[in-house]
Motif scaffolding. Structure first.
Motif, PDB file in Angstrom:
ATOM      1  N   ASP A  30       0.873  -1.178   0.000  1.00  0.00           N
ATOM      2  CA  ASP A  30       0.000   0.000   0.000  1.00  0.00           C
ATOM      3  C   ASP A  30       0.907   1.225   0.000  1.00  0.00           C
ATOM      4  OD1 ASP A  30      -1.652   2.139   0.497  1.00  0.00           O
ATOM      5  OD2 ASP A  30      -2.408   1.405   2.414  1.00  0.00           O
ATOM      6  N   MET A  31       1.118   1.788  -1.178  1.00  0.00           N
ATOM      7  CA  MET A  31       2.027   2.930  -1.331  1.00  0.00           C
ATOM      8  C   MET A  31       1.293   4.259  -1.406  1.00  0.00           C
ATOM      9  SD  MET A  31       5.150   1.764  -3.793  1.00  0.00           S
ATOM     10  CE  MET A  31       6.207   0.374  -3.357  1.00  0.00           C
ATOM     11  N   SER A  32       0.125   4.339  -0.804  1.00  0.00           N
ATOM     12  CA  SER A  32      -0.669   5.558  -0.925  1.00  0.00           C
ATOM     13  C   SER A  32       0.100   6.816  -0.563  1.00  0.00           C
ATOM     14  CB  SER A  32      -1.916   5.452  -0.043  1.00  0.00           C
ATOM     15  OG  SER A  32      -2.756   4.413  -0.471  1.00  0.00           O
ATOM     16  N   PRO A  91      11.683  -0.392  -7.309  1.00  0.00           N
ATOM     17  CA  PRO A  91      11.919  -1.547  -8.177  1.00  0.00           C
ATOM     18  C   PRO A  91      10.613  -2.315  -8.370  1.00  0.00           C
ATOM     19  CG  PRO A  91      12.688  -2.028  -5.966  1.00  0.00           C
ATOM     20  CD  PRO A  91      12.186  -0.612  -5.938  1.00  0.00           C
ATOM     21  N   VAL A  92       9.794  -1.887  -9.296  1.00  0.00           N
ATOM     22  CA  VAL A  92       8.466  -2.476  -9.483  1.00  0.00           C
ATOM     23  C   VAL A  92       8.547  -3.981  -9.685  1.00  0.00           C
ATOM     24  CG1 VAL A  92       6.421  -2.485 -10.965  1.00  0.00           C
ATOM     25  CG2 VAL A  92       7.530  -0.320 -10.397  1.00  0.00           C
ATOM     26  N   ILE A 140       1.105  -3.356  -6.408  1.00  0.00           N
ATOM     27  CA  ILE A 140       1.241  -2.073  -5.714  1.00  0.00           C
ATOM     28  C   ILE A 140      -0.086  -1.344  -5.872  1.00  0.00           C
ATOM     29  CG2 ILE A 140       2.361   0.200  -5.767  1.00  0.00           C
ATOM     30  CD1 ILE A 140       4.858  -1.268  -6.924  1.00  0.00           C
ATOM     31  N   TYR A 141      -0.577  -0.768  -4.787  1.00  0.00           N
ATOM     32  CA  TYR A 141      -1.780   0.056  -4.909  1.00  0.00           C
ATOM     33  C   TYR A 141      -1.587   1.349  -4.133  1.00  0.00           C
ATOM     34  CZ  TYR A 141      -3.223  -1.896  -0.314  1.00  0.00           C
ATOM     35  OH  TYR A 141      -3.309  -2.270   1.000  1.00  0.00           O
ATOM     36  N   ALA A 176      -7.909   5.368  -7.414  1.00  0.00           N
ATOM     37  CA  ALA A 176      -6.713   4.706  -6.906  1.00  0.00           C
ATOM     38  C   ALA A 176      -5.979   4.076  -8.077  1.00  0.00           C
ATOM     39  CB  ALA A 176      -7.067   3.633  -5.879  1.00  0.00           C
ATOM     40  N   VAL A 177      -4.690   3.925  -7.930  1.00  0.00           N
ATOM     41  CA  VAL A 177      -3.864   3.273  -8.945  1.00  0.00           C
ATOM     42  C   VAL A 177      -3.498   1.881  -8.462  1.00  0.00           C
ATOM     43  CG1 VAL A 177      -1.543   3.281  -9.976  1.00  0.00           C
ATOM     44  CG2 VAL A 177      -2.930   5.357 -10.013  1.00  0.00           C
ATOM     45  N   GLY A 178      -3.570   0.901  -9.345  1.00  0.00           N
ATOM     46  CA  GLY A 178      -3.101  -0.444  -9.066  1.00  0.00           C
ATOM     47  C   GLY A 178      -2.100  -0.870 -10.127  1.00  0.00           C
ATOM     48  N   ILE A 179      -1.023  -1.497  -9.709  1.00  0.00           N
ATOM     49  CA  ILE A 179       0.000  -2.018 -10.623  1.00  0.00           C
ATOM     50  C   ILE A 179       0.116  -3.510 -10.307  1.00  0.00           C
ATOM     51  CG2 ILE A 179       2.404  -1.840 -11.384  1.00  0.00           C
ATOM     52  CD1 ILE A 179       2.377   1.035 -10.167  1.00  0.00           C
TER      53      ILE A 179
END
Length: 359
Positions: free
Chosen positions: A171-173, A182-183, A189-190, A203-206
């Protein structure tokens, strides 16, 4: 006159982004209407969506085998979506690190869908540090490993990325886009947008491709990452204005040198404030030095009876939203990307003057 906004979220947005949105509010791209008034499936908005995704990919160097999703419900919806989407794969327990209020909420939600192993906790010292790997008690076959790299309320930030054998979820909010990441080390990642990405409402999700088909039976359609990925994040009408504004923020970040430049700036801003606090007997930080957040800086006054005066006078001086979270009290200055160095300089000057007058 614009004031300096230290709100933890919804947080300050870059002034150039707000000015562009203002200019385009009634007539976006010469179309005679707002971006909020066009179809999300129109060629014009499709271009906005695709450009925003590519700019985010560029900023974070996101590999091709990851999907970028723009999602409803903020990060809180992902507290449910993570276990819903990942408990259906290998492993039937989830590992979590417990470092504060947001980790607590994520753990409580995950426990509704499957067993949770708390790998490590910093509750023993009032959530004032990020536990090191030597203290972990990991599961042998976890479905995933979840942590909160930056606790917004407590002001604790991990200075390392956990090395685990199962999918790593974060949770990188609060600290996304504030430094390179380093993805490829992460499964998912959200991040809620309202701190370093854009306005609230999106929200962004990867998500790594191989994790898109592990969902539990019965998962709500709106939380299913596969559905979102296949529909280009448009299975239903997305929050188009928030998506558009997030795209403008990505452009602003690229123009300022990207996340590497943001990391240097964040270190300069936070160091200035921490150095002042550490050099004072009037203010103190409750967070251990090795775990202090660059984004959220909590601090307390030696005499908490002065808290009210501090907040009243700081607001009068144009320094907004310095009150700490209701669960911990004290003060908190959030130093996200859109908060300029001048804001920190003004805050330190005010704090020095307040200490001189009231200490």
């Amino acid at each position: 006159m614009r004031k300096f906004n230290f709100c933890a979220g919804p947080a300050a947005l870059p002034e150039p982004v707000l000015l562009q949105a203002q200019q385009e509010l009634l007539d976006w791209g010469g179309r005679g209407c707002s971006v909020m008034e066009v179809s999300h499936r129109s060629p014009e908005f499709t271009e906005v969506a695709e450009t925003a995704e590519q700019d985010l990919r560029d900023l974070l160097a996101i590999p091709d085998n990851y999907k970028v999703l723009f999602l409803h419900g903020g990060a809180t919806a992902q507290f449910s979506a993570v276990p819903w989407n990942l408990f259906g794969g290998p492993g039937r327990v989830a590992d979590y690190i417990y470092t504060g209020q947001w980790a607590k909420k994520a753990i409580a939600e995950a426990r509704r869908y499957g067993p949770v192993n708390v790998v490590a906790s910093s509750e023993d010292r009032n959530f004032s540090y990020a536990p090191g790997p030597d203290s972990w008690q990991q599961s042998e076959d976890a479905a995933y490993f979840h942590y909160t790299p930056n606790e917004t309320i407590g002001g604790v930030e991990f200075d390392y990325v956990p090395e685990v054998s199962c999918p790593l979820v974060a949770d990188m909010s609060s600290n996304i886009l504030s430094r390179p990441i380093p993805v490829e080390k992460f499964g998912m990642i959200y991040a809620g947008a309202q701190k370093n990405i854009g306005p609230s409402g999106i929200a962004v999700g990867i998500v790594r491709d191989d994790l898109l088909d592990r969902a539990l039976d019965g998962i709500p359609r709106s939380l299913n990452w596969r559905v979102a990925a296949d529909a280009g994040s448009m299975d239903n009408t997305p929050p188009t204005f928030a998506w558009y504004l997030s795209g403008l923020v990505f452009k602003w970040l690229k123009a300022r040198g990207g996340v590497s430049a943001m990391e240097l700036e964040s270190r300069r801003k936070s160091a200035m404030l921490y150095d002042f606090i550490d050099g004072s007997d009037f203010y103190s930080s409750p967070v251990e030095p090795g775990s202090r957040s660059r984004m959220n800086v909590p601090f307390v006054l030696a005499d908490d009876s002065l808290d009210g005066a501090f907040l009243e006078q700081s607001e009068a001086a144009g320094l907004l939203n310095l009150k700490g979270h209701r669960s911990v009290g004290g003060m908190r200055a959030s130093l996200y990307n859109a908060v300029p160095m001048e804001a920190v300089e003004a805050l330190v000057a005010f704090m020095a003057d307040f200490e001189k007058r009231m200490g």
